[in-house]
Design a protein around this motif. Structure first.
Motif, PDB file in Angstrom:
ATOM      1  N   LYS A  60      40.925  10.976  11.405  1.00  0.00           N
ATOM      2  CA  LYS A  60      38.900  12.149  12.054  1.00  0.00           C
ATOM      3  C   LYS A  60      39.232  11.409  13.091  1.00  0.00           C
ATOM      4  N   PHE A  61      38.884   9.617  13.980  1.00  0.00           N
ATOM      5  CA  PHE A  61      38.807   8.859  14.376  1.00  0.00           C
ATOM      6  C   PHE A  61      39.686   9.359  15.933  1.00  0.00           C
ATOM      7  N   ILE A  62      40.902   9.662  16.103  1.00  0.00           N
ATOM      8  CA  ILE A  62      41.690   9.541  16.915  1.00  0.00           C
ATOM      9  C   ILE A  62      41.644  11.653  17.517  1.00  0.00           C
ATOM     10  N   LEU A  63      41.626  12.329  15.785  1.00  0.00           N
ATOM     11  CA  LEU A  63      40.701  13.698  16.807  1.00  0.00           C
ATOM     12  C   LEU A  63      39.128  13.571  17.144  1.00  0.00           C
ATOM     13  N   ASP A  64      38.883  12.710  16.710  1.00  0.00           N
ATOM     14  CA  ASP A  64      37.160  13.278  17.465  1.00  0.00           C
ATOM     15  C   ASP A  64      37.647  12.517  18.913  1.00  0.00           C
ATOM     16  N   ILE A  65      38.354  11.893  19.347  1.00  0.00           N
ATOM     17  CA  ILE A  65      39.256  11.136  21.405  1.00  0.00           C
ATOM     18  C   ILE A  65      39.075  12.559  21.285  1.00  0.00           C
ATOM     19  N   LYS A  66      40.612  12.804  21.248  1.00  0.00           N
ATOM     20  CA  LYS A  66      41.310  13.974  21.185  1.00  0.00           C
ATOM     21  C   LYS A  66      40.420  15.442  21.545  1.00  0.00           C
ATOM     22  N   ASN A  67      39.764  15.985  20.560  1.00  0.00           N
ATOM     23  CA  ASN A  67      38.982  17.016  20.825  1.00  0.00           C
ATOM     24  C   ASN A  67      37.467  16.365  22.075  1.00  0.00           C
ATOM     25  N   SER A  68      37.202  15.311  22.207  1.00  0.00           N
ATOM     26  CA  SER A  68      36.141  14.573  23.354  1.00  0.00           C
ATOM     27  C   SER A  68      36.348  14.834  24.794  1.00  0.00           C
ATOM     28  N   LEU A  69      38.276  14.681  25.017  1.00  0.00           N
ATOM     29  CA  LEU A  69      38.560  14.941  25.711  1.00  0.00           C
ATOM     30  C   LEU A  69      39.218  16.271  26.420  1.00  0.00           C
ATOM     31  N   GLN A  70      39.038  17.178  25.046  1.00  0.00           N
ATOM     32  CA  GLN A  70      39.542  18.295  25.725  1.00  0.00           C
ATOM     33  C   GLN A  70      37.675  19.189  26.059  1.00  0.00           C
ATOM     34  N   ASP A  71      37.042  18.665  25.258  1.00  0.00           N
ATOM     35  CA  ASP A  71      35.692  19.317  25.679  1.00  0.00           C
ATOM     36  C   ASP A  71      35.274  18.615  26.572  1.00  0.00           C
ATOM     37  N   THR A  72      35.438  17.509  27.246  1.00  0.00           N
ATOM     38  CA  THR A  72      35.378  17.584  29.309  1.00  0.00           C
ATOM     39  C   THR A  72      35.362  18.246  29.752  1.00  0.00           C
ATOM     40  N   ASN A  73      34.757  18.397  30.850  1.00  0.00           N
ATOM     41  CA  ASN A  73      34.791  19.032  32.252  1.00  0.00           C
ATOM     42  C   ASN A  73      35.454  17.859  33.028  1.00  0.00           C
ATOM     43  N   SER A  74      35.815  16.819  32.561  1.00  0.00           N
ATOM     44  CA  SER A  74      36.222  16.083  33.521  1.00  0.00           C
ATOM     45  C   SER A  74      37.785  15.521  33.779  1.00  0.00           C
ATOM     46  N   ASN A  75      37.993  15.349  34.365  1.00  0.00           N
ATOM     47  CA  ASN A  75      39.319  14.826  34.799  1.00  0.00           C
ATOM     48  C   ASN A  75      39.395  13.705  34.338  1.00  0.00           C
ATOM     49  N   VAL A  76      39.687  13.137  32.796  1.00  0.00           N
ATOM     50  CA  VAL A  76      40.096  12.603  32.260  1.00  0.00           C
ATOM     51  C   VAL A  76      41.216  10.921  32.732  1.00  0.00           C
ATOM     52  N   LEU A  77      41.977  10.757  33.022  1.00  0.00           N
ATOM     53  CA  LEU A  77      43.228   9.941  32.614  1.00  0.00           C
ATOM     54  C   LEU A  77      43.201   8.589  31.637  1.00  0.00           C
ATOM     55  N   LEU A  78      44.002   8.239  31.146  1.00  0.00           N
ATOM     56  CA  LEU A  78      44.492   7.159  30.019  1.00  0.00           C
ATOM     57  C   LEU A  78      45.345   6.553  30.808  1.00  0.00           C
ATOM     58  N   TRP A  79      45.507   5.265  31.195  1.00  0.00           N
ATOM     59  CA  TRP A  79      46.645   4.652  31.247  1.00  0.00           C
ATOM     60  C   TRP A  79      46.596   3.134  30.657  1.00  0.00           C
ATOM     61  N   TRP A  80      47.924   2.797  30.495  1.00  0.00           N
ATOM     62  CA  TRP A  80      47.646   1.361  29.930  1.00  0.00           C
ATOM     63  C   TRP A  80      48.094   0.630  31.048  1.00  0.00           C
ATOM     64  N   THR A  81      47.553  -0.651  30.782  1.00  0.00           N
ATOM     65  CA  THR A  81      48.036  -2.302  31.493  1.00  0.00           C
ATOM     66  C   THR A  81      48.562  -3.240  30.927  1.00  0.00           C
ATOM     67  N   LYS A  82      49.090  -3.825  30.731  1.00  0.00           N
ATOM     68  CA  LYS A  82      49.669  -6.234  30.190  1.00  0.00           C
ATOM     69  C   LYS A  82      48.051  -6.335  30.444  1.00  0.00           C
ATOM     70  N   ALA A  83      48.219  -6.948  28.753  1.00  0.00           N
ATOM     71  CA  ALA A  83      47.547  -7.930  28.215  1.00  0.00           C
ATOM     72  C   ALA A  83      47.749  -9.524  28.959  1.00  0.00           C
ATOM     73  N   HIS A  84      46.748  -9.499  29.049  1.00  0.00           N
ATOM     74  CA  HIS A  84      46.355 -11.301  29.726  1.00  0.00           C
ATOM     75  C   HIS A  84      47.466 -11.507  31.105  1.00  0.00           C
ATOM     76  N   ALA A  85      47.617  -9.914  32.024  1.00  0.00           N
ATOM     77  CA  ALA A  85      48.934 -10.470  33.511  1.00  0.00           C
ATOM     78  C   ALA A  85      47.569 -10.307  34.630  1.00  0.00           C
ATOM     79  N   GLY A  86      46.449 -10.956  34.333  1.00  0.00           N
ATOM     80  CA  GLY A  86      45.549 -11.405  35.614  1.00  0.00           C
ATOM     81  C   GLY A  86      45.066 -10.072  36.018  1.00  0.00           C
ATOM     82  N   ASN A  87      44.782  -8.839  35.541  1.00  0.00           N
ATOM     83  CA  ASN A  87      44.326  -7.816  35.779  1.00  0.00           C
ATOM     84  C   ASN A  87      42.479  -8.011  35.906  1.00  0.00           C
TER      85      ASN A  87
END
Length: 100
Positions: A40-67
């Motif tokens: 349910k939790f993941i489906l809620d996120i997926k539904n929110s991503l689909q329902d938004t009019n925004s162009n939302v991109l999800l990116w990964w960054t390496k942890a503890h790499a100075g970002n």
């Protein structure tokens, strides 16, 4: 996961046209991307991503790499877990309140 959900919902509420959400949780991003993931939790996120009019991109960054942004998020996350008190409230179910 919670931070990703909140960021997506914020973009939706504020009607932000374009947003990049960056996370160091590869497993969270894989779960959101997965076609088989149906909690349910993941489906809620997926539904929110689909329902938004925004162009939302999800990116990964390496942890503890100075970002700087990631290090700042980690700092505040750790700071919150070190507090002595946690703000958490339980709501009384309606049927229990009627009996009393």
């Amino acid at each position: 996961m919670v931070a990703i959900r909140e960021a997506v919902n914020y973009c939706k509420r504020q009607q932000i046209a374009k947003a990049n959400i960056i996370s160091d949780s590869r497993s969270a991003l894989i779960s959101i991307e997965s076609l088989e993931e149906n909690t349910k939790f993941i489906l809620d996120i997926k539904n929110s991503l689909q329902d938004t009019n925004s162009n939302v991109l999800l990116w990964w960054t390496k942890a503890h790499a100075g970002n700087k942004g990631n290090e700042r998020a980690d700092y505040f996350s750790k700071k919150d877990t070190e507090e002595q008190e946690i703000d958490f409230y339980f709501a009384r179910p309606n049927n229990r309140g009627k009996r009393k």
